[in-house]
Design a protein around this motif. Structure first.
Motif, PDB file in Angstrom:
ATOM      1  N   GLY A 175       0.818  -1.197   0.000  1.00 45.99           N
ATOM      2  CA  GLY A 175       0.000   0.000   0.000  1.00 45.99           C
ATOM      3  C   GLY A 175       0.857   1.254   0.000  1.00 45.99           C
ATOM      4  O   GLY A 175       2.072   1.193   0.187  1.00 45.99           O
ATOM      5  N   ALA A 176       0.213   2.394  -0.196  1.00 53.85           N
ATOM      6  CA  ALA A 176       0.939   3.658  -0.245  1.00 53.85           C
ATOM      7  C   ALA A 176       1.089   4.294   1.127  1.00 53.85           C
ATOM      8  O   ALA A 176       1.799   5.270   1.271  1.00 53.85           O
ATOM      9  N   GLY A 177       0.427   3.739   2.147  1.00 52.96           N
ATOM     10  CA  GLY A 177       0.465   4.320   3.476  1.00 52.96           C
ATOM     11  C   GLY A 177       1.604   3.789   4.328  1.00 52.96           C
ATOM     12  O   GLY A 177       2.588   3.211   3.835  1.00 52.96           O
TER      13      GLY A 177
ATOM     14  N   VAL B  83      -6.160  -5.954 -13.745  1.00 52.29           N
ATOM     15  CA  VAL B  83      -6.693  -4.891 -12.889  1.00 52.29           C
ATOM     16  C   VAL B  83      -5.907  -4.792 -11.581  1.00 52.29           C
ATOM     17  O   VAL B  83      -5.538  -3.697 -11.138  1.00 52.29           O
ATOM     18  N   LEU B  84      -5.621  -5.931 -10.947  1.00 51.18           N
ATOM     19  CA  LEU B  84      -4.878  -5.903  -9.686  1.00 51.18           C
ATOM     20  C   LEU B  84      -3.445  -5.422  -9.894  1.00 51.18           C
ATOM     21  O   LEU B  84      -2.902  -4.671  -9.065  1.00 51.18           O
ATOM     22  N   PHE B  85      -2.818  -5.852 -10.980  1.00 51.83           N
ATOM     23  CA  PHE B  85      -1.461  -5.392 -11.275  1.00 51.83           C
ATOM     24  C   PHE B  85      -1.437  -3.876 -11.468  1.00 51.83           C
ATOM     25  O   PHE B  85      -0.561  -3.175 -10.944  1.00 51.83           O
ATOM     26  N   ALA B  86      -2.423  -3.358 -12.202  1.00 50.50           N
ATOM     27  CA  ALA B  86      -2.498  -1.906 -12.408  1.00 50.50           C
ATOM     28  C   ALA B  86      -2.772  -1.191 -11.090  1.00 50.50           C
ATOM     29  O   ALA B  86      -2.218  -0.115 -10.829  1.00 50.50           O
ATOM     30  N   ASP B  87      -3.604  -1.775 -10.248  1.00 53.52           N
ATOM     31  CA  ASP B  87      -3.926  -1.146  -8.973  1.00 53.52           C
ATOM     32  C   ASP B  87      -2.700  -1.098  -8.056  1.00 53.52           C
ATOM     33  O   ASP B  87      -2.460  -0.090  -7.372  1.00 53.52           O
ATOM     34  N   ILE B  88      -1.920  -2.172  -8.035  1.00 56.60           N
ATOM     35  CA  ILE B  88      -0.700  -2.187  -7.223  1.00 56.60           C
ATOM     36  C   ILE B  88       0.294  -1.138  -7.729  1.00 56.60           C
ATOM     37  O   ILE B  88       0.917  -0.414  -6.944  1.00 56.60           O
TER      38      ILE B  88
ATOM     39  N   VAL C 264       3.721   6.740  -7.362  1.00 60.17           N
ATOM     40  CA  VAL C 264       3.850   8.095  -6.809  1.00 60.17           C
ATOM     41  C   VAL C 264       3.623   8.069  -5.297  1.00 60.17           C
ATOM     42  O   VAL C 264       3.064   9.004  -4.730  1.00 60.17           O
ATOM     43  N   SER C 265       4.048   6.998  -4.645  1.00 65.28           N
ATOM     44  CA  SER C 265       3.876   6.863  -3.196  1.00 65.28           C
ATOM     45  C   SER C 265       4.468   8.072  -2.472  1.00 65.28           C
ATOM     46  O   SER C 265       5.537   8.572  -2.877  1.00 65.28           O
ATOM     47  N   PRO C 266       3.786   8.599  -1.433  1.00 65.31           N
ATOM     48  CA  PRO C 266       2.630   8.060  -0.708  1.00 65.31           C
ATOM     49  C   PRO C 266       1.277   8.414  -1.304  1.00 65.31           C
ATOM     50  O   PRO C 266       0.257   8.217  -0.653  1.00 65.31           O
ATOM     51  N   TYR C 267       1.239   8.954  -2.511  1.00 61.82           N
ATOM     52  CA  TYR C 267      -0.024   9.235  -3.181  1.00 61.82           C
ATOM     53  C   TYR C 267      -0.353   8.071  -4.118  1.00 61.82           C
ATOM     54  O   TYR C 267       0.401   7.116  -4.233  1.00 61.82           O
TER      55      TYR C 267
END
Length: 333
Positions: free
Chosen positions: A34-36, A291-296, A302-305
């Motif tokens: 995740g980005a958080g 879809v999951l690969f793109a979502d990851i 651009v983490s944390p965004y």
């Protein structure tokens, strides 16, 4: 004179095994990454039962619903892409390129601007908009010189999509009250979205099930399909109805997501060949993978965004579109 060797293809069972394993790994990665501030180690500890309320909340309340939604949206868009290409006999056919997704998006934008906010209402208007886009595709395929040319068909769909996008932009400029809600929805995302509407994708899949054999016969040509006892017109109409339900539900749930329906059939044909009876089952697994690969990637680039997932699917699908176009001989302008 040496012959060019064809790429080796997997058996259907082998392809399903490899793709299932890849999907399981991506589902796990979607839960852990995740980005958080909750990283992989804390997520693994929470999965193992460690007492970490923040990590467990992020894992099971935020990432798990997001992962499940990604799987359901991928199933719907993957199946819709395979069936749409089979119905139009066009390797470039994709809901986003032919205006089907644009029709669903435009209908939802109009509904939101008129005050609608209930997910069920958005679902109904999205399916209606997707159906309008599908009917346009059906009409365009009957036009001489357009339906038989993959590139011209895509250009017609792009023109239709451009018109609807322009009108949607005018609505955004005119209606500032609902502009923020429309912007949040239209970018395409898996977070903070309703999941109950995806249950309506089941009727779309059930509607497509009896059309698999007629679509396989249609690949041999309309005369051959008719000789085998099938009705090409009814087959196309039923297929586009199923596509409208699948694209409408996916769009209502996650917003417009381009190129998934193009990448999935392309990869499926490379793995098991062009027969829709083999590619349709594989597409139900490949769609969630894309879809999951793109979502990851959207969480990491651009983490944390986070990037809108629609941007990432476009980055993945654009090279595939170029590859498919280059593999076909195009007319000289």
């Amino acid at each position: 004179m040496s012959r060019v060797a064809k790429p080796a293809r997997l058996t259907l069972a082998g392809a399903l095994a490899w793709v299932s394993a890849a999907l399981a790994l991506l589902c796990l990665a979607s839960l852990l990454i995740g980005a958080g501030e909750v990283g992989i180690l804390r997520s693994l500890s929470a999965l193992a039962g460690a007492v970490d309320d923040e990590a467990r909340f992020v894992l099971f309340e935020l990432r798990l619903p997001r992962t499940l939604l990604g799987v359901l949206v991928g199933v719907a868009l993957g199946a819709a892409g395979v069936v749409l290409q089979a119905a139009t006999r066009n390797p470039l056919a994709e809901p986003g390129l032919l205006g089907v997704s644009a029709g669903a998006s435009f209908a939802v934008v109009v509904a939101i601007s008129l005050g609608a906010s209930a997910a069920t209402l958005n679902l109904g208007v999205a399916i209606a908009g997707a159906m309008a886009g599908c009917l346009l595709v059906l009409l365009v395929t009957q036009v001489r010189g357009v339906g038989d040319d993959p590139v011209r068909l895509v250009l017609a769909g792009a023109a239709f999509s451009g018109i609807l996008t322009a009108i949607s932009t005018l609505i955004l400029l005119h209606d500032q009250r609902s502009a923020d809600e429309i912007r949040f929805w239209i970018i395409g995302a898996l977070t903070g979205r309703p999941q109950d509407v995806l249950a309506w994708s089941a009727p779309g899949l059930l509607l497509l099930a009896p059309l698999i054999r007629p679509l396989a016969a249609l690949a041999l040509g309309e005369k051959m399909a008719t000789g085998l006892g099938h009705h090409p017109g009814l087959t196309r109409l039923g297929a586009l109805l199923g596509v409208a339900v699948l694209v409408g539900t996916a769009t209502a749930a996650a917003g417009p997501m381009a190129f998934v329906g193009l990448v999935v059939p392309f990869v499926a044909r490379r793995l098991v060949g062009p027969d829709i009876r083999r590619t349709i089952g594989l597409s139900l697994l490949l769609g969630p993978i894309i879809v999951l690969f793109a979502d990851i990637l959207s969480r990491l680039l651009v983490s944390p965004y986070e990037l809108p997932i629609g941007v990432v699917t476009a980055l993945i699908g654009a090279p595939v579109l170029i590859t498919v176009v280059r593999s076909h001989r195009l007319p000289t302008l």
